[in-house]
Design an enzyme around this catalytic site. Sequence first.
Site, PDB file in Angstrom:
ATOM      1  N   ASP A 143       3.003   0.665 -13.751  1.00 19.25           N
ATOM      2  CA  ASP A 143       2.431   1.141 -12.492  1.00 19.25           C
ATOM      3  C   ASP A 143       1.349   2.184 -12.773  1.00 19.25           C
ATOM      4  O   ASP A 143       1.620   3.377 -12.859  1.00 19.25           O
ATOM      5  CB  ASP A 143       3.495   1.689 -11.533  1.00 19.25           C
ATOM      6  CG  ASP A 143       4.268   0.578 -10.851  1.00 19.25           C
ATOM      7  OD1 ASP A 143       3.956  -0.602 -11.093  1.00 19.25           O
ATOM      8  OD2 ASP A 143       5.175   0.896 -10.066  1.00 19.25           O
ATOM      9  N   TYR A 196      -2.028   2.037  -8.653  1.00 20.01           N
ATOM     10  CA  TYR A 196      -1.593   1.850  -7.253  1.00 20.01           C
ATOM     11  C   TYR A 196      -2.749   1.418  -6.345  1.00 20.01           C
ATOM     12  O   TYR A 196      -2.743   1.668  -5.144  1.00 20.01           O
ATOM     13  CB  TYR A 196      -0.898   3.106  -6.701  1.00 20.01           C
ATOM     14  CG  TYR A 196       0.472   3.302  -7.296  1.00 20.01           C
ATOM     15  CD1 TYR A 196       0.614   3.786  -8.590  1.00 20.01           C
ATOM     16  CD2 TYR A 196       1.618   2.973  -6.584  1.00 20.01           C
ATOM     17  CE1 TYR A 196       1.870   3.933  -9.158  1.00 20.01           C
ATOM     18  CE2 TYR A 196       2.876   3.120  -7.148  1.00 20.01           C
ATOM     19  CZ  TYR A 196       2.989   3.599  -8.437  1.00 20.01           C
ATOM     20  OH  TYR A 196       4.242   3.745  -9.006  1.00 20.01           O
ATOM     21  N   ASN A 223       5.139  -3.516 -11.283  1.00 21.27           N
ATOM     22  CA  ASN A 223       4.899  -4.369 -10.108  1.00 21.27           C
ATOM     23  C   ASN A 223       3.542  -4.100  -9.471  1.00 21.27           C
ATOM     24  O   ASN A 223       2.947  -4.995  -8.874  1.00 21.27           O
ATOM     25  CB  ASN A 223       6.023  -4.201  -9.082  1.00 21.27           C
ATOM     26  CG  ASN A 223       6.242  -2.766  -8.672  1.00 21.27           C
ATOM     27  OD1 ASN A 223       6.488  -1.918  -9.541  1.00 21.27           O
ATOM     28  ND2 ASN A 223       6.158  -2.469  -7.396  1.00 21.27           N
ATOM     29  N   HIS A 234       9.616  -1.919 -17.004  1.00 21.18           N
ATOM     30  CA  HIS A 234       9.289  -1.188 -15.774  1.00 21.18           C
ATOM     31  C   HIS A 234      10.511  -0.942 -14.888  1.00 21.18           C
ATOM     32  O   HIS A 234      10.780   0.173 -14.464  1.00 21.18           O
ATOM     33  CB  HIS A 234       8.195  -1.903 -14.988  1.00 21.18           C
ATOM     34  CG  HIS A 234       7.726  -1.112 -13.816  1.00 21.18           C
ATOM     35  ND1 HIS A 234       7.127   0.125 -13.948  1.00 21.18           N
ATOM     36  CD2 HIS A 234       7.811  -1.335 -12.485  1.00 21.18           C
ATOM     37  CE1 HIS A 234       6.849   0.612 -12.756  1.00 21.18           C
ATOM     38  NE2 HIS A 234       7.263  -0.249 -11.846  1.00 21.18           N
ATOM     39  N   HIS A 291      14.982   0.716  -5.160  1.00 16.70           N
ATOM     40  CA  HIS A 291      14.938  -0.349  -6.172  1.00 16.70           C
ATOM     41  C   HIS A 291      16.305  -0.568  -6.807  1.00 16.70           C
ATOM     42  O   HIS A 291      16.407  -0.946  -7.975  1.00 16.70           O
ATOM     43  CB  HIS A 291      13.885  -0.031  -7.244  1.00 16.70           C
ATOM     44  CG  HIS A 291      12.527   0.233  -6.694  1.00 16.70           C
ATOM     45  ND1 HIS A 291      11.876  -0.657  -5.881  1.00 16.70           N
ATOM     46  CD2 HIS A 291      11.707   1.301  -6.820  1.00 16.70           C
ATOM     47  CE1 HIS A 291      10.707  -0.156  -5.540  1.00 16.70           C
ATOM     48  NE2 HIS A 291      10.573   1.026  -6.071  1.00 16.70           N
ATOM     49  N   HIS A 311      10.846   6.474  -8.492  1.00 11.89           N
ATOM     50  CA  HIS A 311       9.994   7.662  -8.589  1.00 11.89           C
ATOM     51  C   HIS A 311      10.840   8.928  -8.673  1.00 11.89           C
ATOM     52  O   HIS A 311      10.860   9.770  -7.764  1.00 11.89           O
ATOM     53  CB  HIS A 311       9.020   7.706  -7.414  1.00 11.89           C
ATOM     54  CG  HIS A 311       8.142   6.496  -7.380  1.00 11.89           C
ATOM     55  ND1 HIS A 311       7.504   6.049  -6.266  1.00 11.89           N
ATOM     56  CD2 HIS A 311       7.808   5.621  -8.370  1.00 11.89           C
ATOM     57  CE1 HIS A 311       6.820   4.954  -6.544  1.00 11.89           C
ATOM     58  NE2 HIS A 311       6.996   4.672  -7.809  1.00 11.89           N
TER      59      HIS A 311
END
Length: 473
Positions: free
Chosen positions: A203, A206, A240, A325, A335, A364
Amino acid sequence: MVVLGSSSSCCSVAIVGAVLVLVLVLNGADLCNGGKTSTFVRKVEKTVDMPPDSDVFRVPPGYNAPQQVHITQGDHVGKGVIVSWVTPDEPGSSEVLYWSENSEHKQKAKGKVNRYKFYNYTSGYIHHCTINNLMYNTKYYYEVGAGHTVRQFWFITPPEVGPDVPYTFGLIGDLGQSFDSNRTLTHYENNPQKGQTVLFVGDLSYADNYPNHDNVRWDTWGRFVERSVAYQPWIWTAGNHEIDFAPEIGENQPFKPFKNRYHVPYRASNSTAPFWYSIKRASAYIIVLSSYSAYGKYTPQYKWLEQELPKVNRTETPWLIVLMHSPWYNSYNYHYMEGETMRVMYEQWFVTYKVDVVFAGHVHAYERSERVSNIAYNIVNGLCVPVDDQSAPVYITIGDGGNLEGLATNMTEPQPKYSAYREASFGHAIFDIKNRTHAYYNWHRNQDGYAVEADSMWFFNRIWHPVDDSTSV
Ligand SMILES: [Fe+2]
């Protein structure tokens, strides 16, 4: 103020008092649950992206000046470097001029240039140039932009691969380009431990959070991180936010911007795609996996990993590190269990081959596990709980780089026994290999001073010193 506490409803007051000294000695570990949920209190602020005219996104002056300069390892053993950059006005030269610190002899390497389109966006001229056969442990200067505006940078090659070579890795994930992202990068740069290479767990920009995946935000991100990644390699993992699959605007090719902008040396490890590959660096063997490529049995990634793990020679590279990831062990309500299907496929191998540590992002926040595995289950035996396993890796979630989506603050309760430490703060980590037996790991939250360690652990190598290195009681 830092207050490291934990939920202790299952302990009586008397017990708490009696074990207070013991708890302090054992680094504050909780006797009720497996680990600590930090109660560090942050000022609640919205995480917002830095505006396009921010100084960190500044376009370098001069006609066709190279921008977004970044390097990564370019071969399997650390004697190669891939240099990448973008020229905005015309293709210009794809050559890199380079020379070692102690030499006047300048050499040239020839690269390639390409562009890509994404919906209504057309990229600049993206250059990739691999420099091979460098000397180990040497400072090199390099220049890009021949013929127009030339810019000069430098990097230091790693020491020759070997079992007791000290080396310091930084860990950053889910960085984005918010004000918090800038704090994370600044803290990493100013950390007195001085990371030599960043292991980036996915990531990046973004950009896909913007209308039509505005790829201008890939460019701004490239300029933002140049101040680090032009001088030390970042090892890339696809997350992702690299998928950029947008059939609603006619973009059907997954990973298109990432693949065009970030090259990795996947062929050097016999991989067939840039999303899973391996490198050796100093005393570490690093395997990068893709949470977003097929990983089931018979797939290219599965077959590659099946052949790759037996190749790791721990006498040459004692430290086996895996990057991915989506985390397998994650006790946040974000998630949750997304990594479960990959865990089911590969966890047995990680135990069999005694992986030392797995770094992931995606969530996060920060979390570190004890050494656990959950591999006993079959369809009828009901054995589905993680158990202590000294052959298993430590799982670390380091998706706390600071992107615009904000922090994951909501955790599953109670804290699972396997979870050693968790905290919803932005930050970065350092994995500092001392020799074949010991590595010192620590995590830094952005609110602290540059040298402050909010979480730490001595890693004992699973092959050369496989004694219990857990931090919980
Ligand atoms: Fe993610």
